[in-house]
Design an enzyme around this catalytic site. Structure first.
Site, PDB file in Angstrom:
ATOM      1  N   GLU A   1      14.077   3.852  -6.645  1.00 33.92           N
ATOM      2  CA  GLU A   1      13.774   4.303  -5.291  1.00 33.92           C
ATOM      3  C   GLU A   1      13.435   3.123  -4.393  1.00 33.92           C
ATOM      4  OE1 GLU A   1      11.281   7.871  -4.454  1.00 33.92           O
ATOM      5  OE2 GLU A   1      10.009   6.429  -3.386  1.00 33.92           O
TER       6      GLU A   1
ATOM      7  N   SER B   1      16.971   5.201 -12.677  1.00 32.23           N
ATOM      8  CA  SER B   1      17.276   5.297 -11.253  1.00 32.23           C
ATOM      9  C   SER B   1      16.164   4.588 -10.503  1.00 32.23           C
ATOM     10  CB  SER B   1      17.400   6.761 -10.813  1.00 32.23           C
ATOM     11  OG  SER B   1      16.244   7.512 -11.160  1.00 32.23           O
TER      12      SER B   1
ATOM     13  N   ASP C   1       5.932  15.472   4.469  1.00 26.64           N
ATOM     14  CA  ASP C   1       4.525  15.508   4.866  1.00 26.64           C
ATOM     15  C   ASP C   1       4.367  16.270   6.178  1.00 26.64           C
ATOM     16  OD1 ASP C   1       3.811  13.957   2.661  1.00 26.64           O
ATOM     17  OD2 ASP C   1       4.157  12.086   3.762  1.00 26.64           O
TER      18      ASP C   1
ATOM     19  N   HIS D   1      12.719   7.187 -13.542  1.00 25.38           N
ATOM     20  CA  HIS D   1      12.907   6.899 -12.122  1.00 25.38           C
ATOM     21  C   HIS D   1      11.823   5.909 -11.702  1.00 25.38           C
ATOM     22  CE1 HIS D   1      14.336   7.727  -8.042  1.00 25.38           C
ATOM     23  NE2 HIS D   1      13.075   7.814  -7.655  1.00 25.38           N
TER      24      HIS D   1
ATOM     25  N   PHE E   1      -3.714   4.974  -2.220  1.00 23.44           N
ATOM     26  CA  PHE E   1      -2.596   5.919  -2.203  1.00 23.44           C
ATOM     27  C   PHE E   1      -2.835   7.068  -3.175  1.00 23.44           C
ATOM     28  CE2 PHE E   1       1.931   7.029  -3.237  1.00 23.44           C
ATOM     29  CZ  PHE E   1       2.228   7.552  -1.989  1.00 23.44           C
TER      30      PHE E   1
END
Length: 296
Positions: free
Chosen positions: A28, A26, A120, A273, A223
């Site tokens: 994103e 999959s 968030d 993913h 990040f």
């Protein structure tokens, strides 16, 4: 390389060759905020759709503008490609009634899969009114959605402890989530230990590893700092000196991700993913190595 090590590499490669299409993937994406980014997004979707992913997801921000773009991209993907499109949905900055309205609109539009997240927290907010568990229960009460939730092999940054974080995941599964997708990671052992801990407390849903093919190490390092993801020292050494060499960074990033999926597939992982960052090149190459290729 010694004979034993060579045999191990050969066994890994052979195990990949023997998968014979048993792997599911999959992808994103995130909603674009400019015409140029929109073109890049659709080029990536067109490139990756031939791999017949189980679903593609689109991220979701707290402000209404980002939410609207997510809704539009999701519906466009479904209409233009026929892929199963799964919007991210958060319970931050939205009332229960607003969430029910969004859920009904998705269901009536033929959207059956949702990635349910807390989201968030805005600055100055210590405790939200709803958590992901509440959102899963709300969605399941509205319709029989196929729901994915987030999991954190290296522990959510706000969790009191690893055990409390694990119990929170179990509550999300018990509320009706169908699977968990992990935060990206680079230490394969961390994922495998986490999967074992999930099984030990009775989580029987699939724990899908989230794979991030790295093309910009400096951005990754920033990040990872606020997502509680450990970046191994060897990764820093591999990317050192490549700040102005995008092509080599891509090759290094693809190599790292391919090593991850090779080991994970041998450990019985069947679904992956990919966090594409709206780019298709690295993800397509990794899927090719996994044996995920266009039919015919």
């Amino acid at each position: 390389m010694g004979f034993h090590s060579a045999r191990q590499v050969e066994a890994l490669n052979q195990s990949l060759a023997d998968l014979s299409g048993d792997i599911g993937v999959s992808f994103e994406f995130f909603p674009p905020n400019s015409e140029g980014m929109e073109n890049t997004l659709w080029q990536s979707i067109e490139r990756l759709k031939v791999l017949e992913p189980k679903f593609v997801s689109v991220t979701y921000g707290a402000n209404s503008g980002t939410r609207d773009r997510t809704h539009k991209v999701i519906k466009d993907i479904k209409e233009r490609t026929g892929l199963i499109a799964a919007p991210h949905l958060t319970c931050i900055d939205a009332s229960r009634d607003e969430l029910r309205t969004i859920a009904r609109d998705y269901w009536n539009s033929g959207i059956r899969h949702i990635v349910a997240l807390r989201g968030d927290l805005p600055q100055g907010v210590d405790k939200p009114e709803m958590y992901a568990t509440d959102l899963v229960a709300l969605l399941k009460a509205e319709a029989d959605f196929d729901i994915s939730v987030a999991a954190y092999p290296e522990v959510h940054p706000e969790a009191r402890s690893a055990q409390s974080d694990l119990l929170n995941l179990k509550r999300k599964i018990d509320a009706g989530a169908n699977r968990a997708i992990t935060q990206f990671f680079f230490d394969v052992e961390t994922y495998l230990r986490f999967r074992d801990r999930c099984a030990a407390i009775g989580i029987d849903a699939e724990i899908v590893p989230g794979i991030l093919p790295v093309s910009n190490y400096q951005t990754l390092a920033k990040f990872a700092g606020f997502t509680n993801v450990k970046v191994p020292r060897w990764m820093h050494q591999r990317f050192e000196g490549l700040d102005n060499d995008q092509m080599t960074r891509n090759l290094v990033g693809a190599s790292i991700a391919i090593d991850q999926v090779r080991v994970l597939s041998q450990e019985g992982v069947k679904d992956f993913h990919f966090y594409t960052l709206n780019r298709s090149e690295l993800t397509y190459a990794i899927c090719h190595t996994l044996g995920v290729r266009p039919k015919g």
